[in-house]
Design an enzyme around this catalytic site. Structure first.
Site, PDB file in Angstrom:
ATOM      1  N   ASP A  83       0.852  -1.188   0.000  1.00 30.26           N
ATOM      2  CA  ASP A  83       0.000   0.000   0.000  1.00 30.26           C
ATOM      3  C   ASP A  83       0.893   1.245   0.000  1.00 30.26           C
ATOM      4  O   ASP A  83       1.849   1.331   0.767  1.00 30.26           O
ATOM      5  CB  ASP A  83      -0.876  -0.048   1.271  1.00 30.26           C
ATOM      6  CG  ASP A  83      -1.986   0.975   1.268  1.00 30.26           C
ATOM      7  OD1 ASP A  83      -2.394   1.421   0.184  1.00 30.26           O
ATOM      8  OD2 ASP A  83      -2.468   1.310   2.376  1.00 30.26           O
ATOM      9  N   ASP A 105       2.637   5.072  -5.342  1.00 35.76           N
ATOM     10  CA  ASP A 105       1.914   6.330  -5.149  1.00 35.76           C
ATOM     11  C   ASP A 105       2.827   7.481  -5.543  1.00 35.76           C
ATOM     12  O   ASP A 105       3.456   8.115  -4.702  1.00 35.76           O
ATOM     13  CB  ASP A 105       1.444   6.466  -3.696  1.00 35.76           C
ATOM     14  CG  ASP A 105       0.675   7.766  -3.481  1.00 35.76           C
ATOM     15  OD1 ASP A 105       0.532   8.537  -4.462  1.00 35.76           O
ATOM     16  OD2 ASP A 105       0.216   8.015  -2.358  1.00 35.76           O
ATOM     17  N   GLU A 142      -1.636   6.176  -8.667  1.00 37.20           N
ATOM     18  CA  GLU A 142      -2.602   7.147  -8.126  1.00 37.20           C
ATOM     19  C   GLU A 142      -2.481   8.470  -8.862  1.00 37.20           C
ATOM     20  O   GLU A 142      -1.387   9.000  -9.043  1.00 37.20           O
ATOM     21  CB  GLU A 142      -2.367   7.376  -6.622  1.00 37.20           C
ATOM     22  CG  GLU A 142      -3.286   8.484  -6.077  1.00 37.20           C
ATOM     23  CD  GLU A 142      -3.406   8.509  -4.562  1.00 37.20           C
ATOM     24  OE1 GLU A 142      -3.349   7.429  -3.949  1.00 37.20           O
ATOM     25  OE2 GLU A 142      -3.555   9.615  -4.011  1.00 37.20           O
ATOM     26  N   GLY A 190      -7.850   7.915   7.476  1.00 39.75           N
ATOM     27  CA  GLY A 190      -8.078   8.175   8.894  1.00 39.75           C
ATOM     28  C   GLY A 190      -9.552   8.318   9.247  1.00 39.75           C
ATOM     29  O   GLY A 190     -10.438   8.137   8.407  1.00 39.75           O
ATOM     30  N   HIS A 223      -9.522   4.846  -2.217  1.00 43.27           N
ATOM     31  CA  HIS A 223      -8.770   4.888  -0.956  1.00 43.27           C
ATOM     32  C   HIS A 223      -9.609   5.624   0.086  1.00 43.27           C
ATOM     33  O   HIS A 223     -10.618   6.239  -0.238  1.00 43.27           O
ATOM     34  CB  HIS A 223      -7.445   5.637  -1.160  1.00 43.27           C
ATOM     35  CG  HIS A 223      -6.377   4.776  -1.763  1.00 43.27           C
ATOM     36  ND1 HIS A 223      -5.274   4.384  -1.058  1.00 43.27           N
ATOM     37  CD2 HIS A 223      -6.266   4.226  -2.989  1.00 43.27           C
ATOM     38  CE1 HIS A 223      -4.518   3.633  -1.830  1.00 43.27           C
ATOM     39  NE2 HIS A 223      -5.087   3.513  -3.010  1.00 43.27           N
ATOM     40  N   GLY A 224      -9.136   5.558   1.318  1.00 46.62           N
ATOM     41  CA  GLY A 224      -9.820   6.303   2.386  1.00 46.62           C
ATOM     42  C   GLY A 224     -11.287   5.941   2.467  1.00 46.62           C
ATOM     43  O   GLY A 224     -12.148   6.797   2.656  1.00 46.62           O
ATOM     44  N   ASN A 266     -10.150   0.359  -0.295  1.00 42.78           N
ATOM     45  CA  ASN A 266      -9.186   0.300   0.811  1.00 42.78           C
ATOM     46  C   ASN A 266      -9.845   0.616   2.151  1.00 42.78           C
ATOM     47  O   ASN A 266     -10.464   1.675   2.303  1.00 42.78           O
ATOM     48  CB  ASN A 266      -8.073   1.320   0.576  1.00 42.78           C
ATOM     49  CG  ASN A 266      -7.080   0.862  -0.460  1.00 42.78           C
ATOM     50  OD1 ASN A 266      -7.359  -0.044  -1.235  1.00 42.78           O
ATOM     51  ND2 ASN A 266      -5.923   1.490  -0.483  1.00 42.78           N
TER      52      ASN A 266
HETATM   53  P1  13P Z   1      -9.200   4.429   5.697  1.00 45.96           P
HETATM   54  O1  13P Z   1      -8.365   5.269   6.592  1.00 45.96           O
HETATM   55  O2  13P Z   1     -10.459   5.140   5.272  1.00 45.96           O
HETATM   56  O3  13P Z   1      -9.491   3.086   6.227  1.00 45.96           O
HETATM   57  O4  13P Z   1      -8.386   4.212   4.335  1.00 45.96           O
HETATM   58  C1  13P Z   1      -7.362   3.270   4.255  1.00 45.96           C
HETATM   59  C2  13P Z   1      -6.598   3.390   2.984  1.00 45.96           C
HETATM   60  O5  13P Z   1      -7.003   4.032   2.034  1.00 45.96           O
HETATM   61  C3  13P Z   1      -5.312   2.669   2.901  1.00 45.96           C
HETATM   62  O6  13P Z   1      -4.582   2.997   1.760  1.00 45.96           O
END
Ligand code: 13P
Length: 349
Positions: A83, A105, A142, A190, A223-224, A266
């Site tokens: 990652d 990335d 990305e 996060g 992601h996120g 993710n």
């Molecule tokens: P979260 O913080 O939303 O779980 O995202 C994790 C992520 O994108 C790892 O690359």
């Protein structure tokens, strides 16, 4: 079953019209939680480690644990993914260890903090593709920059600062030959993603749909994508935690993404929340306990529950037995002879 190419896993997901969760790991209990959830729901799975995780656990410990997971679960296709690789060297070292997929990335410079230029991103990502594909390894790139910071990696700030431009996404996919494309649509790493339930002004699903229209066959990555559910926040706060009110990415928005080309989702934060809540509960309710198994077992179970739920919501549940793994050496041949296409299909505007 040996570790599987992430490209194969995502190609199969595209055929089946579902998404695959990519869950971050740092230790044995998290790997066990993911595998238990995959077994329970019969799901193919992507396990991923950030640079921070590799440093925390030490490369060899973590990789041997994944190998153990693959050996113990011969019916589950597992891709092992780096990652947020910050440099060619990071990706190369993951490939040398045996990871079957890497994320370069290049949206950030090597410091993992400063946004890079488009040309820098193309150059380093293409270099990783040129190294990875002859070895049968999948590459995620990305374009655009995510908000927030995870494990010391990230530009910080709001997810709205560097939303992906669809034209750049097309050019990036064409010039790099990546297998999967992470895009920035307003999410951030996060727990603190949104100050209220996100709408289209902060979570740009319209941008995602526009990119999918231009790149209909490209595997998109969100992601996120933790949903930061209130019940997980509540457990932490009930047992002495101090989380501020916050919102993540609603599952129905992820499902909309999956209907529009998202194949990899993710998730890390939701699992961190589940683990922390479970441990806090044991500490608060049974302060006399001191055997780590007394709190690591409930923590593992809490994570398994979240992962199994996401696997069902993303649609990967039930698909573990759909296909046999293609050996990585055959995947490498596929890239070489063009049967594994790397030039994206581009639709007119
Ligand atoms: P979260 O913080 O939303 O779980 O995202 C994790 C992520 O994108 C790892 O690359």
């Amino acid at each position: 079953m040996p570790l599987v190419s992430m490209r194969q896993l995502l190609d199969e997901a595209a055929k089946g019209g579902y998404g695959v969760g990519a869950f971050n790991v740092n230790d044995m209990e998290q790997i066990q939680a993911i595998m238990a959830a995959a077994k329970e729901t019969k799901s193919p799975v992507i396990v991923q480690a950030s640079r921070g995780a590799r440093a925390f656990a030490e490369d060899l410990y973590l990789f041997k644990l994944i190998q153990a997971a693959a050996e113990l679960n011969p019916d589950i296709p597992i891709a092992m993914h780096q990652d947020h690789g910050n440099s060619f060297e990071t990706c190369k070292s993951a490939i040398e260890l045996g990871y079957t997929s890497v994320m370069m990335d290049g949206s950030l410079k090597t410091d993992g903090k400063t946004p890079s230029t488009f040309e820098e991103n193309v150059e380093v990502t293409r270099r990783v593709v040129e190294y990875a594909h002859p070895r049968g390894v999948t590459v995620e790139g990305e374009i655009g920059v995510l908000g927030g910071v995870e494990d010391g990696h990230g530009a910080g700030g709001s997810g709205l600062d560097h939303i992906t431009d669809p034209d750049q996404a097309v050019e990036f996919a064409e010039r790099t030959g990546v297998d999967a494309l992470a895009i920035a649509i307003g999410t951030s790493h996060g727990a603190y993603k949104f100050t209220k339930k996100p709408d289209g002004s902060v979570l740009k699903m319209d941008v995602l749909i526009a990119i999918h229209k231009r790149l209909p066959n490209t595997h998109l990555v969100m992601h996120g994508s933790s949903s930061v559910p209130k019940d997980l926040q509540d457990v932490i706060n009930q047992y002495g935690g101090k989380l501020k009110e916050t919102w993540g990415v609603p599952v129905e928005e992820i499902q909309l993404g999956i209907r529009n080309g998202v194949r990899k989702i993710n998730v890390d934060t939701d699992n961190r929340l589940a683990i922390t809540g479970a441990i806090r509960k044991v500490f608060a309710e049974s302060p006399e306990k001191f055997d780590p198994r007394d709190y690591l077992k409930p923590a593992r179970e809490a994570m398994q529950k979240v992962v199994a739920l996401r696997m069902t919501q993303f649609g990967q549940a039930g698909h573990a037995g759909d296909y046999s793994p293609i050996p990585i050496t055959e995947i490498a041949k596929g890239y070489a002879d063009g049967s594994l296409v790397t030039r994206p299909l581009v639709a007119a505007k």
